[in-house]
Design a protein around this motif. Structure first.
Motif, PDB file in Angstrom:
ATOM      1  N   LEU A 196      -6.730 -15.588  33.782  1.00 22.96           N
ATOM      2  CA  LEU A 196      -6.971 -16.478  34.938  1.00 22.96           C
ATOM      3  C   LEU A 196      -6.829 -15.824  36.250  1.00 22.96           C
ATOM      4  CD1 LEU A 196      -6.589 -20.092  33.738  1.00 22.96           C
ATOM      5  CD2 LEU A 196      -8.561 -18.914  34.408  1.00 22.96           C
ATOM      6  N   HIS A 197      -5.552 -15.219  36.235  1.00 25.59           N
ATOM      7  CA  HIS A 197      -5.296 -14.619  37.634  1.00 25.59           C
ATOM      8  C   HIS A 197      -6.319 -13.737  38.177  1.00 25.59           C
ATOM      9  CE1 HIS A 197      -2.879 -12.342  40.807  1.00 25.59           C
ATOM     10  NE2 HIS A 197      -2.130 -13.555  40.909  1.00 25.59           N
ATOM     11  N   GLU A 198      -6.677 -12.741  37.293  1.00 24.21           N
ATOM     12  CA  GLU A 198      -7.450 -11.564  37.612  1.00 24.21           C
ATOM     13  C   GLU A 198      -8.898 -12.121  37.959  1.00 24.21           C
ATOM     14  OE1 GLU A 198      -4.040  -9.833  35.179  1.00 24.21           O
ATOM     15  OE2 GLU A 198      -5.348 -11.776  35.235  1.00 24.21           O
ATOM     16  N   PHE A 203     -13.024 -13.001  42.187  1.00 25.19           N
ATOM     17  CA  PHE A 203     -13.958 -13.813  42.751  1.00 25.19           C
ATOM     18  C   PHE A 203     -13.732 -13.978  44.416  1.00 25.19           C
ATOM     19  CE2 PHE A 203     -15.481 -14.935  38.766  1.00 25.19           C
ATOM     20  CZ  PHE A 203     -16.906 -15.369  39.215  1.00 25.19           C
ATOM     21  N   GLY A 204     -12.775 -13.356  44.525  1.00 18.41           N
ATOM     22  CA  GLY A 204     -12.458 -13.114  46.191  1.00 18.41           C
ATOM     23  C   GLY A 204     -11.254 -14.108  46.585  1.00 18.41           C
ATOM     24  N   TRP A 205     -10.553 -14.715  45.630  1.00 19.29           N
ATOM     25  CA  TRP A 205      -9.497 -15.647  45.960  1.00 19.29           C
ATOM     26  C   TRP A 205      -8.086 -15.264  46.142  1.00 19.29           C
ATOM     27  CZ3 TRP A 205     -10.303 -21.650  45.624  1.00 19.29           C
ATOM     28  CH2 TRP A 205     -11.585 -21.963  45.739  1.00 19.29           C
ATOM     29  N   TYR A 206      -7.331 -15.651  47.213  1.00 20.00           N
ATOM     30  CA  TYR A 206      -5.969 -15.614  47.067  1.00 20.00           C
ATOM     31  C   TYR A 206      -5.401 -16.548  45.974  1.00 20.00           C
ATOM     32  CZ  TYR A 206      -1.096 -16.068  48.181  1.00 20.00           C
ATOM     33  OH  TYR A 206       0.450 -16.163  48.314  1.00 20.00           O
ATOM     34  N   VAL A 207      -4.836 -15.912  44.979  1.00 19.51           N
ATOM     35  CA  VAL A 207      -4.323 -16.438  43.581  1.00 19.51           C
ATOM     36  C   VAL A 207      -2.844 -16.431  43.642  1.00 19.51           C
ATOM     37  CG1 VAL A 207      -4.627 -16.514  41.337  1.00 19.51           C
ATOM     38  CG2 VAL A 207      -6.337 -15.438  42.487  1.00 19.51           C
ATOM     39  N   GLN A 208      -2.322 -17.383  43.049  1.00 22.12           N
ATOM     40  CA  GLN A 208      -0.966 -17.812  42.787  1.00 22.12           C
ATOM     41  C   GLN A 208      -0.788 -18.609  41.352  1.00 22.12           C
ATOM     42  OE1 GLN A 208       1.889 -19.014  46.090  1.00 22.12           O
ATOM     43  NE2 GLN A 208      -0.152 -19.719  46.659  1.00 22.12           N
ATOM     44  N   ARG A 209       0.131 -18.071  40.272  1.00 23.69           N
ATOM     45  CA  ARG A 209       0.424 -18.708  39.224  1.00 23.69           C
ATOM     46  C   ARG A 209       1.580 -18.819  39.039  1.00 23.69           C
ATOM     47  NH1 ARG A 209      -2.716 -17.432  33.611  1.00 23.69           N
ATOM     48  NH2 ARG A 209      -2.301 -19.288  32.581  1.00 23.69           N
ATOM     49  N   VAL A 210       2.006 -20.549  38.729  1.00 25.92           N
ATOM     50  CA  VAL A 210       3.360 -21.017  38.744  1.00 25.92           C
ATOM     51  C   VAL A 210       3.500 -21.912  37.380  1.00 25.92           C
ATOM     52  CG1 VAL A 210       3.460 -20.712  41.013  1.00 25.92           C
ATOM     53  CG2 VAL A 210       2.915 -22.721  40.601  1.00 25.92           C
ATOM     54  N   ASP A 211       4.581 -22.132  37.341  1.00 27.05           N
ATOM     55  CA  ASP A 211       4.988 -22.974  36.258  1.00 27.05           C
ATOM     56  C   ASP A 211       4.832 -24.625  36.930  1.00 27.05           C
ATOM     57  OD1 ASP A 211       6.296 -24.917  35.007  1.00 27.05           O
ATOM     58  OD2 ASP A 211       8.243 -23.938  34.090  1.00 27.05           O
ATOM     59  N   GLY A 212       4.096 -25.168  36.594  1.00 29.81           N
ATOM     60  CA  GLY A 212       3.612 -26.393  37.310  1.00 29.81           C
ATOM     61  C   GLY A 212       4.720 -27.547  37.410  1.00 29.81           C
ATOM     62  N   ASN A 231      -8.802 -14.107  55.088  1.00 30.99           N
ATOM     63  CA  ASN A 231      -9.908 -14.799  55.187  1.00 30.99           C
ATOM     64  C   ASN A 231     -10.502 -15.362  53.810  1.00 30.99           C
ATOM     65  OD1 ASN A 231     -12.096 -16.181  56.690  1.00 30.99           O
ATOM     66  ND2 ASN A 231     -13.251 -14.634  56.541  1.00 30.99           N
ATOM     67  N   GLN A 232      -9.581 -15.990  53.175  1.00 30.23           N
ATOM     68  CA  GLN A 232     -10.023 -16.342  51.542  1.00 30.23           C
ATOM     69  C   GLN A 232      -9.606 -17.806  51.380  1.00 30.23           C
ATOM     70  OE1 GLN A 232      -7.069 -13.059  50.231  1.00 30.23           O
ATOM     71  NE2 GLN A 232      -8.723 -12.865  48.864  1.00 30.23           N
ATOM     72  N   PRO A 233     -10.202 -18.529  50.431  1.00 24.18           N
ATOM     73  CA  PRO A 233      -9.891 -19.687  49.735  1.00 24.18           C
ATOM     74  C   PRO A 233      -8.679 -19.421  48.883  1.00 24.18           C
ATOM     75  CG  PRO A 233     -11.980 -18.893  48.628  1.00 24.18           C
ATOM     76  CD  PRO A 233     -11.575 -17.762  49.914  1.00 24.18           C
ATOM     77  N   ARG A 234      -7.886 -20.459  48.539  1.00 29.10           N
ATOM     78  CA  ARG A 234      -6.725 -20.257  47.867  1.00 29.10           C
ATOM     79  C   ARG A 234      -6.980 -20.908  46.561  1.00 29.10           C
ATOM     80  NH1 ARG A 234      -4.467 -20.033  53.269  1.00 29.10           N
ATOM     81  NH2 ARG A 234      -6.124 -18.726  54.227  1.00 29.10           N
ATOM     82  N   VAL A 235      -6.033 -20.313  45.537  1.00 32.79           N
ATOM     83  CA  VAL A 235      -5.933 -21.206  44.190  1.00 32.79           C
ATOM     84  C   VAL A 235      -4.737 -21.060  43.641  1.00 32.79           C
ATOM     85  CG1 VAL A 235      -6.858 -19.251  43.057  1.00 32.79           C
ATOM     86  CG2 VAL A 235      -7.064 -21.438  41.910  1.00 32.79           C
ATOM     87  N   ILE A 236      -4.368 -22.455  42.939  1.00 38.24           N
ATOM     88  CA  ILE A 236      -3.075 -22.319  42.531  1.00 38.24           C
ATOM     89  C   ILE A 236      -3.234 -22.786  41.134  1.00 38.24           C
ATOM     90  CG2 ILE A 236      -0.624 -23.436  42.609  1.00 38.24           C
ATOM     91  CD1 ILE A 236      -1.081 -24.088  45.460  1.00 38.24           C
ATOM     92  N   LEU A 237      -2.875 -21.998  40.156  1.00 40.98           N
ATOM     93  CA  LEU A 237      -2.801 -21.971  38.668  1.00 40.98           C
ATOM     94  C   LEU A 237      -1.433 -22.565  38.407  1.00 40.98           C
ATOM     95  CD1 LEU A 237      -4.542 -18.706  37.740  1.00 40.98           C
ATOM     96  CD2 LEU A 237      -5.451 -20.878  38.389  1.00 40.98           C
TER      97      LEU A 237
END
Length: 281
Positions: A196-198, A203-212, A231-237
């Motif tokens: 998922l991170h990759e 797709f051009g997003w700033y990605v973080q993956r954490v223990d929710g 200049n990117q949208p952000r996603v938190i997995l």
């Protein structure tokens, strides 16, 4: 982020879990596994991250929280109760006729419910349009879209992801609850979605993956997303554990909708009460 911040959010997450269990007991059912697992994320969003006015849920400069996975409504209502947007006495009306708290999230019923979710894969597309509109109006509000990992099966999700990056939507944060469960079973086996991170990064997003369910990590991820300078949208997995906080539900076989016996609701609340965070009355 200070220790006081973490303690404050931990107390909010505990109350959100307790509110959700009380609502589940009212109807004898509900997506309680998701509510318990996602409480830390919702507590961080409403208790630490978002800009809103409890008495003015339609305030123009509010941060928008879109519940794409509408079946998480029981969790979201618990967060609205904690935020003071809905009075606690309405908890007992959950899922009843003429209630403002229907079992699936509907914008026409509930204050601060921005969209009617539940047709999975739609929330991120709506969020992209909303973020574009706010930017056009020079409104500083953030758009936070919340979705399940099952929605990664939907093509519309990835079209929206591509569009958000194309338009450089810095006012958009997408949260994915990676609980690895959907109606048909293990979401990774229904349609594999890793890595998922990759994928999001490509797709051009700033990605973080954490223990929710690691509160300091979740809080830090929200802070990073809000302050990210590119200049990117952000996603938190967010990898979460369904039933978090109630061990006998954490270990129960999950089939997307946990079966809870009538006498187990109070047992679950008692487990929470025995492990309430320090300083909670």
């Amino acid at each position: 982020m200070t220790n006081a911040d973490v303690q404050k959010v931990a107390a909010a997450a505990w109350r959100i879990r307790r509110y959700a269990l009380r609502m589940g007991e009212v109807q004898g059912q509900g997506y309680i596994g998701q509510a318990l697992g996602y409480a830390d994320v919702l507590a961080t969003a409403f208790g630490h991250m978002m800009n809103f006015r409890p008495a003015e849920p339609e305030w123009e400069e509010r941060d928008r929280f879109l519940l794409s996975h509408g079946h998480y409504a029981i969790a979201y209502y618990a967060a609205l109760l904690e935020a003071g947007i809905i009075p606690e006495e309405e908890l007992e009306t959950y899922g009843s006729d003429d209630s403002r708290l229907p079992m699936s999230g509907m914008a026409t019923y509930t204050p601060a419910m921005e969209i009617s979710g539940g047709s999975l894969g739609q929330g991120l597309s709506i969020a992209v349009g909303m973020a574009l509109g706010l930017r056009q109006k020079k409104n500083p509000a953030l758009v936070i879209n919340s979705m399940s990992d099952g929605e990664l099966d939907e093509g519309s999700t990835w079209e929206a992801a591509m569009s958000a990056a194309h338009y450089g939507l810095t006012n958009l944060i997408n949260i994915v609850d990676v609980n690895k469960q959907q109606a048909d079973g293990d979401s990774r086996k229904i349609l594999g979605f890793e890595p998922l991170h990759e994928k999001w990064a490509s797709f051009g997003w700033y990605v973080q993956r954490v223990d929710g369910n690691d509160l300091p990590a979740v809080i830090k991820a929200f802070e990073n997303a809000k302050s990210w300078p590119e200049n990117q949208p952000r996603v938190i997995l967010c990898d979460t554990l369904m039933g978090k906080g109630v061990p006998f539900l954490e270990t129960r076989d999950k089939n997307h909708f946990i079966r809870v016996d009538a006498d187990e609701w109070q047992k679950a609340i008692a487990v929470l009460d025995a492990n309430k965070p320090e300083g909670v009355l």
